[in-house]
Design a protein around this motif. Structure first.
Motif, PDB file in Angstrom:
ATOM      1  N   GLU A  21       6.688 -11.197 -47.501  1.00  0.00           N
ATOM      2  CA  GLU A  21       6.216  -9.972 -48.140  1.00  0.00           C
ATOM      3  C   GLU A  21       5.252 -10.359 -49.246  1.00  0.00           C
ATOM      4  N   TRP A  35      -1.108  -5.464 -47.560  1.00  0.00           N
ATOM      5  CA  TRP A  35       0.184  -5.981 -48.001  1.00  0.00           C
ATOM      6  C   TRP A  35       1.080  -6.166 -46.787  1.00  0.00           C
ATOM      7  N   ILE A  37       4.856  -6.335 -45.397  1.00  0.00           N
ATOM      8  CA  ILE A  37       6.208  -5.917 -45.777  1.00  0.00           C
ATOM      9  C   ILE A  37       7.162  -6.249 -44.637  1.00  0.00           C
ATOM     10  N   GLN A  38       8.429  -6.345 -44.962  1.00  0.00           N
ATOM     11  CA  GLN A  38       9.454  -6.649 -43.967  1.00  0.00           C
ATOM     12  C   GLN A  38      10.247  -5.385 -43.677  1.00  0.00           C
ATOM     13  N   CYS A  39       9.789  -4.602 -42.692  1.00  0.00           N
ATOM     14  CA  CYS A  39      10.484  -3.366 -42.320  1.00  0.00           C
ATOM     15  C   CYS A  39      11.689  -3.675 -41.440  1.00  0.00           C
ATOM     16  N   PRO A  44       6.854  -9.010 -39.635  1.00  0.00           N
ATOM     17  CA  PRO A  44       6.308  -8.210 -40.735  1.00  0.00           C
ATOM     18  C   PRO A  44       5.490  -7.025 -40.223  1.00  0.00           C
ATOM     19  N   THR A  45       5.280  -6.066 -41.104  1.00  0.00           N
ATOM     20  CA  THR A  45       4.412  -4.923 -40.876  1.00  0.00           C
ATOM     21  C   THR A  45       3.315  -5.009 -41.924  1.00  0.00           C
ATOM     22  N   TYR A  46       2.094  -4.688 -41.535  1.00  0.00           N
ATOM     23  CA  TYR A  46       0.957  -4.822 -42.437  1.00  0.00           C
ATOM     24  C   TYR A  46       0.450  -3.438 -42.846  1.00  0.00           C
ATOM     25  N   VAL A  59       2.316   1.157 -49.726  1.00  0.00           N
ATOM     26  CA  VAL A  59       3.405   0.216 -49.408  1.00  0.00           C
ATOM     27  C   VAL A  59       4.757   0.879 -49.647  1.00  0.00           C
ATOM     28  N   ASN A  60       4.928   1.527 -50.773  1.00  0.00           N
ATOM     29  CA  ASN A  60       6.203   2.183 -51.083  1.00  0.00           C
ATOM     30  C   ASN A  60       6.528   3.288 -50.083  1.00  0.00           C
ATOM     31  N   LYS A  63       7.519   1.678 -46.714  1.00  0.00           N
ATOM     32  CA  LYS A  63       8.870   1.099 -46.813  1.00  0.00           C
ATOM     33  C   LYS A  63       9.946   2.180 -46.693  1.00  0.00           C
ATOM     34  N   CYS A  66      10.222   3.292 -42.953  1.00  0.00           N
ATOM     35  CA  CYS A  66      10.692   2.311 -41.970  1.00  0.00           C
ATOM     36  C   CYS A  66      12.212   2.274 -42.037  1.00  0.00           C
TER      37      CYS A  66
END
Length: 114
Positions: A21, A35, A37-39, A44-46, A59-60, A63, A66
């Motif tokens: 992340e 960014w 993120i680890q959904c 990862p998801t970008y 990003v928030n 998240k 997901c």
């Protein structure tokens, strides 16, 4: 109409990521362009911004959307709906239904999205 947009992808199209992340860097300009993120535990998801939203807000939001999946719920729902339609059409084509007759099925199935 000015609608905020967010980019979400399952694979990294461009850039460099050093952690599971964290920021996606443009390797030429050395600036943050997205960014990671680890959904889901698997991959990862970008996330990137499109219009009218900051990267951290995007990003928030992603998240929060997901839930046990690599993709946010709205995108996952669209993906599943499209795949279901694709399977139904493939079965009908295999059964010999003419392509022209499938137009109404596509329109009725995707009506909420058109």
């Amino acid at each position: 109409m000015r609608v905020p947009t967010i980019g979400v992808a399952k694979s990294l199209l461009y850039g460099k990521v050093d952690r599971v992340e964290g920021p996606v860097l443009d390797v030429n300009a050395n600036e943050v362009i997205g960014w990671a993120i680890q959904c889901a535990p698997s991959r990862p998801t970008y996330v990137s911004v499109g219009y009218g939203i900051s990267l951290m807000s995007a990003v928030n939001l992603v998240k929060r959307l997901c839930v046990g999946s690599q993709m946010p719920i709205p995108i996952l729902h669209s993906h599943n709906t499209a795949n279901s339609l694709k399977r139904r059409i493939a079965r009908k084509l295999t059964d010999g239904v003419p392509i022209i007759e499938l137009d109404s099925e596509c329109k009725s199935s995707m009506g909420d999205y058109l």
